[in-house]
Motif scaffolding. Structure first.
Motif, PDB file in Angstrom:
ATOM      1  N   GLY A 216      14.905  34.040  -4.939  1.00 50.84           N
ATOM      2  CA  GLY A 216      15.472  35.070  -4.077  1.00 50.84           C
ATOM      3  C   GLY A 216      15.166  36.475  -4.551  1.00 50.84           C
ATOM      4  N   GLU A 217      15.213  36.666  -5.864  1.00 48.41           N
ATOM      5  CA  GLU A 217      14.944  37.994  -6.416  1.00 48.41           C
ATOM      6  C   GLU A 217      13.497  38.417  -6.177  1.00 48.41           C
ATOM      7  OE1 GLU A 217      15.270  40.333 -10.729  1.00 48.41           O
ATOM      8  OE2 GLU A 217      16.263  38.395 -10.435  1.00 48.41           O
ATOM      9  N   LYS A 218      12.571  37.466  -6.353  1.00 43.06           N
ATOM     10  CA  LYS A 218      11.152  37.746  -6.131  1.00 43.06           C
ATOM     11  C   LYS A 218      10.902  38.103  -4.667  1.00 43.06           C
ATOM     12  CE  LYS A 218       7.962  37.340  -8.416  1.00 43.06           C
ATOM     13  NZ  LYS A 218       7.126  38.307  -9.169  1.00 43.06           N
ATOM     14  N   VAL A 223       9.848  42.239  -0.336  1.00 42.34           N
ATOM     15  CA  VAL A 223      10.255  42.804   0.956  1.00 42.34           C
ATOM     16  C   VAL A 223      10.704  44.251   0.792  1.00 42.34           C
ATOM     17  CG1 VAL A 223      11.862  42.568   2.891  1.00 42.34           C
ATOM     18  CG2 VAL A 223      10.928  40.528   1.806  1.00 42.34           C
ATOM     19  N   LEU A 224      11.377  44.560  -0.313  1.00 42.18           N
ATOM     20  CA  LEU A 224      11.817  45.936  -0.574  1.00 42.18           C
ATOM     21  C   LEU A 224      10.616  46.853  -0.773  1.00 42.18           C
ATOM     22  CD1 LEU A 224      14.281  47.752  -0.931  1.00 42.18           C
ATOM     23  CD2 LEU A 224      14.256  47.203  -3.380  1.00 42.18           C
ATOM     24  N   ASP A 225       9.559  46.354  -1.410  1.00 44.01           N
ATOM     25  CA  ASP A 225       8.335  47.143  -1.586  1.00 44.01           C
ATOM     26  C   ASP A 225       7.730  47.489  -0.228  1.00 44.01           C
ATOM     27  OD1 ASP A 225       8.558  47.139  -4.310  1.00 44.01           O
ATOM     28  OD2 ASP A 225       7.157  45.478  -4.638  1.00 44.01           O
ATOM     29  N   ARG A 231       6.467  50.147   5.666  1.00 42.42           N
ATOM     30  CA  ARG A 231       5.858  49.085   6.469  1.00 42.42           C
ATOM     31  C   ARG A 231       6.939  48.266   7.180  1.00 42.42           C
ATOM     32  NH1 ARG A 231       1.599  45.992   2.756  1.00 42.42           N
ATOM     33  NH2 ARG A 231       1.087  45.083   4.810  1.00 42.42           N
ATOM     34  N   ALA A 232       6.637  47.816   8.374  1.00 40.16           N
ATOM     35  CA  ALA A 232       7.596  47.039   9.163  1.00 40.16           C
ATOM     36  C   ALA A 232       7.871  45.689   8.494  1.00 40.16           C
ATOM     37  CB  ALA A 232       7.056  46.816  10.572  1.00 40.16           C
ATOM     38  N   ARG A 233       9.090  45.244   8.601  1.00 38.32           N
ATOM     39  CA  ARG A 233       9.493  43.957   8.036  1.00 38.32           C
ATOM     40  C   ARG A 233       8.615  42.821   8.572  1.00 38.32           C
ATOM     41  NH1 ARG A 233      14.671  41.992   6.331  1.00 38.32           N
ATOM     42  NH2 ARG A 233      14.977  39.768   6.715  1.00 38.32           N
ATOM     43  N   LYS A 317      20.786  50.651  -0.069  1.00 39.01           N
ATOM     44  CA  LYS A 317      21.706  49.792   0.693  1.00 39.01           C
ATOM     45  C   LYS A 317      21.032  49.232   1.947  1.00 39.01           C
ATOM     46  CE  LYS A 317      25.911  52.040  -0.963  1.00 39.01           C
ATOM     47  NZ  LYS A 317      27.180  52.729  -0.614  1.00 39.01           N
ATOM     48  N   VAL A 318      19.976  48.476   1.712  1.00 39.59           N
ATOM     49  CA  VAL A 318      19.163  47.934   2.798  1.00 39.59           C
ATOM     50  C   VAL A 318      19.574  46.514   3.177  1.00 39.59           C
ATOM     51  CG1 VAL A 318      16.815  47.382   3.566  1.00 39.59           C
ATOM     52  CG2 VAL A 318      17.209  49.298   1.999  1.00 39.59           C
TER      53      VAL A 318
END
Length: 335
Positions: A216-218, A223-225, A231-233, A317-318
């Motif tokens: 999960g952390e990876k 995704v945070l990067d 960049r769009a999700r 806080k994303v």
């Protein structure tokens, strides 16, 4: 079958009695016996409609149903939805698979891993999670003690072998893989491999699903990067995550996949990443929960629920810390 034989004997015996007492009725009795015998010949097939069995009447893939469920009920998981849809459809449509389907679902709590496994089940087995051919194991419940690991290995092997013998299209779901004792899951490695059969049993039609918070952390970091780079999700693709995810899980000493042969021998078909959920997804979860409860969706309440959730990282806080996991209990407060 025993009941069928007994009933047939009783019918034939009644024919003998009727013939002895009233010869004129013999023809009618014999006709009745013939008709009932014909029914009994189909008796076993009739039972299939009332009692679950390993047949198409009870196990039949609903492709459109799964596709609709993933679109309408799963939020923020475009990667997982696409992979699950293609993997399950391709496997079930393959009349001669070389090995069982093995999916490993990874991501933080509340992102939809358990939910997706249930959607898959509900669109294959008529009785859903209550089917006799769906077997769920929870690490902390079924394999709690490290000192009993050898016993667990033997029991797990026998359980899988016995159930696949009964129904080749059996499904096995392993939850909390991040809490499973290292080495335990290797005991089922032969059943996931490329074998025609093992001791007369073929496992090629079976489905194995592993659920884990490991990785999960990876996933979140990647995704945070993307988010920080503007960049769009939806630009995140499986290729951006799968290799890093499998390596991270393989080297995680706190995971049941630590140095497992299942990864080393490439027996996991897909490592499916579940992305951390954002405010908009939590809001959609709240609306979907209202609809599931047959309530009129209330946007204002959904926004309140989403706003009260805790988000991370601390600065931006994303992402929701608990995903959509506590939506139900929070709605209870407002409704």
């Amino acid at each position: 079958m025993r009941f069928t034989n007994v009933l047939l004997v009783l019918i034939l015996w009644s024919v003998v009695i009727v013939a002895a007492i009233e010869p004129i009725s013999t023809g009618i009795a014999i006709g009745m016996a013939a008709a009932l015998s014909g029914f009994l010949a189909c008796y076993q097939n009739v039972l299939y409609y009332f009692h679950e069995c390993c047949r198409e009447e009870w196990i039949s893939y609903n492709k459109s149903g799964l596709e609709i469920d993933l679109k309408r009920k799963l939020f923020g998981q475009h990667v997982a939805s696409r992979v699950i849809m293609k993997a399950v459809t391709g496997f079930i449509n393959n009349k001669n698979p070389k090995k069982p389907l093995v999916l490993s679902l990874h991501g933080w709590t509340g992102t939809g891993k358990n939910f997706v496994s249930q959607l898959i089940v509900e669109n294959i087995y008529n009785k859903g999670m209550t089917s006799n051919y769906v077997h769920q194991f929870v690490a902390t419940k079924h394999f709690p003690h490290l000192s009993h690991i050898d016993t667990y290995k033997a029991e797990l092997q026998q359980w899988i072998k016995g159930n696949v013998t009964i129904c080749p299209r059996s499904m096995f779901i392993f939850d909390e893989m991040d809490k499973m004792h290292a080495g335990l899951i290797d005991s089922i490695k032969p059943y996931l491999d490329y074998y025609d059969n093992l001791e007369g049993v073929s496992y090629r039609q079976a489905i194995f699903i592993f659920l884990s918070n490991a990785g999960g952390e990876k996933i979140t970091r990647i995704v945070l990067d993307f988010w920080r780079a503007g960049r769009a999700r939806e630009e995140v693709q499986l290729k951006d995550l799968e290799s890093a995810l499998s390596l991270d899980v393989f080297n995680n000493k706190q995971s049941g996949f630590w140095h497992t042969s299942l990864i080393d021998k490439n027996l996991v078909d897909f490592f499916v990443p579940f992305l951390p959920l954002e405010y908009s997804h939590v809001r959609m979860c709240a609306l979907a929960e209202m609809e599931a409860r047959e309530l009129t969706p209330n946007v204002e309440i959904a926004e309140q629920v989403a706003t009260e959730m805790t988000y991370f990282p601390k600065e931006e806080k994303v992402f929701s810390v608990k995903g959509c996991k506590t939506i139900g209990s929070k709605l209870d407060y407002y409704i």
